[in-house]
Scaffold this active site. Sequence first.
Site, PDB file in Angstrom:
ATOM      1  N   GLU A  98     -54.254  52.910  -5.810  1.00  0.00           N
ATOM      2  CA  GLU A  98     -54.468  52.719  -7.240  1.00  0.00           C
ATOM      3  C   GLU A  98     -55.153  51.383  -7.493  1.00  0.00           C
ATOM      4  OE1 GLU A  98     -51.013  55.321  -9.352  1.00  0.00           O
ATOM      5  OE2 GLU A  98     -50.358  53.424  -8.525  1.00  0.00           O
ATOM      6  N   CYS A 111     -57.682  44.677 -10.845  1.00  0.00           N
ATOM      7  CA  CYS A 111     -56.694  44.472  -9.788  1.00  0.00           C
ATOM      8  C   CYS A 111     -56.928  45.535  -8.720  1.00  0.00           C
ATOM      9  CB  CYS A 111     -55.303  44.595 -10.404  1.00  0.00           C
ATOM     10  SG  CYS A 111     -53.983  44.496  -9.195  1.00  0.00           S
ATOM     11  N   CYS A 118     -47.820  49.106   2.226  1.00  0.00           N
ATOM     12  CA  CYS A 118     -47.790  47.686   2.616  1.00  0.00           C
ATOM     13  C   CYS A 118     -46.758  47.512   3.721  1.00  0.00           C
ATOM     14  CB  CYS A 118     -47.417  46.824   1.416  1.00  0.00           C
ATOM     15  SG  CYS A 118     -47.347  45.063   1.817  1.00  0.00           S
ATOM     16  N   CYS A 122     -41.351  44.311   0.305  1.00  0.00           N
ATOM     17  CA  CYS A 122     -40.490  43.500  -0.565  1.00  0.00           C
ATOM     18  C   CYS A 122     -39.582  44.437  -1.363  1.00  0.00           C
ATOM     19  CB  CYS A 122     -41.320  42.646  -1.516  1.00  0.00           C
ATOM     20  SG  CYS A 122     -42.384  41.509  -0.643  1.00  0.00           S
ATOM     21  N   CYS A 125     -40.785  46.041  -4.873  1.00  0.00           N
ATOM     22  CA  CYS A 125     -42.175  46.462  -5.028  1.00  0.00           C
ATOM     23  C   CYS A 125     -42.366  47.928  -4.617  1.00  0.00           C
ATOM     24  CB  CYS A 125     -43.051  45.555  -4.173  1.00  0.00           C
ATOM     25  SG  CYS A 125     -44.775  46.042  -4.175  1.00  0.00           S
ATOM     26  N   CYS A 341     -47.732  44.797 -12.265  1.00  0.00           N
ATOM     27  CA  CYS A 341     -47.480  44.226 -10.933  1.00  0.00           C
ATOM     28  C   CYS A 341     -46.333  44.928 -10.239  1.00  0.00           C
ATOM     29  CB  CYS A 341     -47.050  42.761 -11.062  1.00  0.00           C
ATOM     30  SG  CYS A 341     -48.387  41.666 -11.317  1.00  0.00           S
TER      31      CYS A 341
HETATM   32  N1  SAH Z   1     -49.003  41.551  -1.173  1.00  0.00           N
HETATM   33  C1  SAH Z   1     -49.495  40.531  -2.004  1.00  0.00           C
HETATM   34  C2  SAH Z   1     -50.371  41.041  -3.125  1.00  0.00           C
HETATM   35  C3  SAH Z   1     -49.944  42.302  -3.817  1.00  0.00           C
HETATM   36  S1  SAH Z   1     -48.447  42.203  -4.747  1.00  0.00           S
HETATM   37  C4  SAH Z   1     -48.368  39.682  -2.546  1.00  0.00           C
HETATM   38  O1  SAH Z   1     -47.204  40.055  -2.374  1.00  0.00           O
HETATM   39  O2  SAH Z   1     -48.664  38.633  -3.092  1.00  0.00           O
HETATM   40  C5  SAH Z   1     -49.003  41.333  -6.195  1.00  0.00           C
HETATM   41  C6  SAH Z   1     -47.901  40.627  -6.967  1.00  0.00           C
HETATM   42  O3  SAH Z   1     -47.030  41.567  -7.586  1.00  0.00           O
HETATM   43  C7  SAH Z   1     -47.025  39.737  -6.095  1.00  0.00           C
HETATM   44  O4  SAH Z   1     -46.879  38.457  -6.660  1.00  0.00           O
HETATM   45  C8  SAH Z   1     -45.728  40.486  -6.115  1.00  0.00           C
HETATM   46  O5  SAH Z   1     -44.644  39.648  -5.866  1.00  0.00           O
HETATM   47  C9  SAH Z   1     -45.706  41.091  -7.480  1.00  0.00           C
HETATM   48  N2  SAH Z   1     -44.727  42.165  -7.649  1.00  0.00           N
HETATM   49  C10 SAH Z   1     -44.357  43.078  -6.740  1.00  0.00           C
HETATM   50  N3  SAH Z   1     -43.422  43.903  -7.262  1.00  0.00           N
HETATM   51  C11 SAH Z   1     -43.195  43.491  -8.528  1.00  0.00           C
HETATM   52  C12 SAH Z   1     -42.363  43.943  -9.595  1.00  0.00           C
HETATM   53  N4  SAH Z   1     -41.571  45.002  -9.452  1.00  0.00           N
HETATM   54  N5  SAH Z   1     -42.385  43.271 -10.764  1.00  0.00           N
HETATM   55  C13 SAH Z   1     -43.205  42.200 -10.914  1.00  0.00           C
HETATM   56  N6  SAH Z   1     -44.043  41.748  -9.956  1.00  0.00           N
HETATM   57  C14 SAH Z   1     -44.032  42.377  -8.775  1.00  0.00           C
HETATM   58 FE1  SF4 Z   2     -46.415  44.140  -0.062  1.00  0.00          FE
HETATM   59 FE2  SF4 Z   2     -45.493  44.516  -2.525  1.00  0.00          FE
HETATM   60 FE3  SF4 Z   2     -44.436  42.605  -0.980  1.00  0.00          FE
HETATM   61 FE4  SF4 Z   2     -46.951  42.307  -1.942  1.00  0.00          FE
HETATM   62  S1  SF4 Z   2     -45.052  42.416  -3.131  1.00  0.00           S
HETATM   63  S2  SF4 Z   2     -46.214  41.932   0.184  1.00  0.00           S
HETATM   64  S3  SF4 Z   2     -47.618  44.472  -1.911  1.00  0.00           S
HETATM   65  S4  SF4 Z   2     -44.366  44.828  -0.587  1.00  0.00           S
END
Ligand code: SAH
Ligand code: SF4
Length: 365
Positions: A98, A111, A118, A122, A125, A341
């Site tokens: 996406e 974006c 990934c 995390c 996410c 995000c």
């Molecule tokens: N993998 C990279 C870039 C993609 S994620 C990273 O982690 O930086 C982009 C941003 O979205 C990151 O700052 C991440 O912490 C944030 N993010 C992920 N899940 C989220 C959520 N459920 N609510 C708000 N931000 C989130």
């Molecule tokens: Fe991967 Fe989501 Fe963590 Fe970014 S925030 S490193 S996209 S799992």
Amino acid sequence: MEMKRPQPPRSFLDLTLLEAERLFADMGQPKYRASQVLSWIFKKHVVRWEDMSNLPAPLREQLAAQWSLLTSRVETVQKSADGTIKLLVKLHDGRAVECVCIPEEKANTICLSTQVGCPVGCRFCASGRWGLLRNLSAGEILEQILHIFSAIPSGETIRNVVLMGMGEPMRNYDNVLRAVRSMNAPWGFGIGARRITLSTVGDVKGIERLSEENLQVNLAISLHAADDATRGKIVPGKKMPPVSSVVEAARDYFAKTRRKVTFEYVLIDGVNSSVLEARKLARLLRGFPCFVNLIPLNPVEGLPWNPPDKKTVRGFLSQLEQSGIPAAIRASRGGDIAAACGQLAGEKRGRSPVFSRSASEKNRN
Ligand code: SAH
Ligand code: SF4
């Protein structure tokens, strides 16, 4: 019997100007053909060989037989009440990613995804839920921009690019850097490096490598915690570097490039959002010319966590400000179409057994 993976098509968008010039030289063509083709693609967003009217017809046919221009297609377009657009892009092998276009006052911010899934996973996410399915090629990253251009009114421009969609850009470093150079190059999309932001979970080696690239791109680091125990609850993995090493890498990056680093901090109720935690963060970053983006958690299906209430968010911000750390609360857009995000998942894969590493581990094999 082993299933054969579909061969990736040879994509012209994977090439740099220099490589395209070499290609045409090998075909016995003048060098300027490369600039002609790249100008059709990146300036006029033409994605069919037959439409490149200043190329001789036999050459167009030869190119069409050997090189793809678009290897992916837009499956669905969703529009949020706030104007945010989300595209579901189907890749040549049936996988999907996406990307999002966020209209702002004067121009658009987009974006992009860098991987299908990934590898980091995390806990908050949606993108990392199923582990890494595969890397995107440079061409596939750039195709998302062409798809976004086709979804917005003609004449509208793209001002900012953030690599904050699905994936960890540093874990697909070479393809991401190749795509960034084509976004930035005068023969490419011509988007200023200072308008491109690469966001990483804190890959120290990647940050070091990026500092050597002689590029003016912005670096954002997703920190989320000021101590290892708290960060460990959010960002899994035994191999994750300690918070101190991540911040040290950011300091080195600044020392080398003089580019201010942004730290992303997703605020999660009861996990990392107390005033005490804000103080810890301020202590960690004291004296370092950086910026902190506070992102109240966006809801993801199956997630046990919630964003803190507004008062807690404001309290966290004012604690940072009182300590002299420049910070802002970043409002997420497109929440109603799951475009904010951390909500990008690429495809519906049924209910996730919920963020257990074993689930994504299984999927990776
Ligand atoms: N993998 C990279 C870039 C993609 S994620 C990273 O982690 O930086 C982009 C941003 O979205 C990151 O700052 C991440 O912490 C944030 N993010 C992920 N899940 C989220 C959520 N459920 N609510 C708000 N931000 C989130
Ligand atoms: Fe991967 Fe989501 Fe963590 Fe970014 S925030 S490193 S996209 S799992």
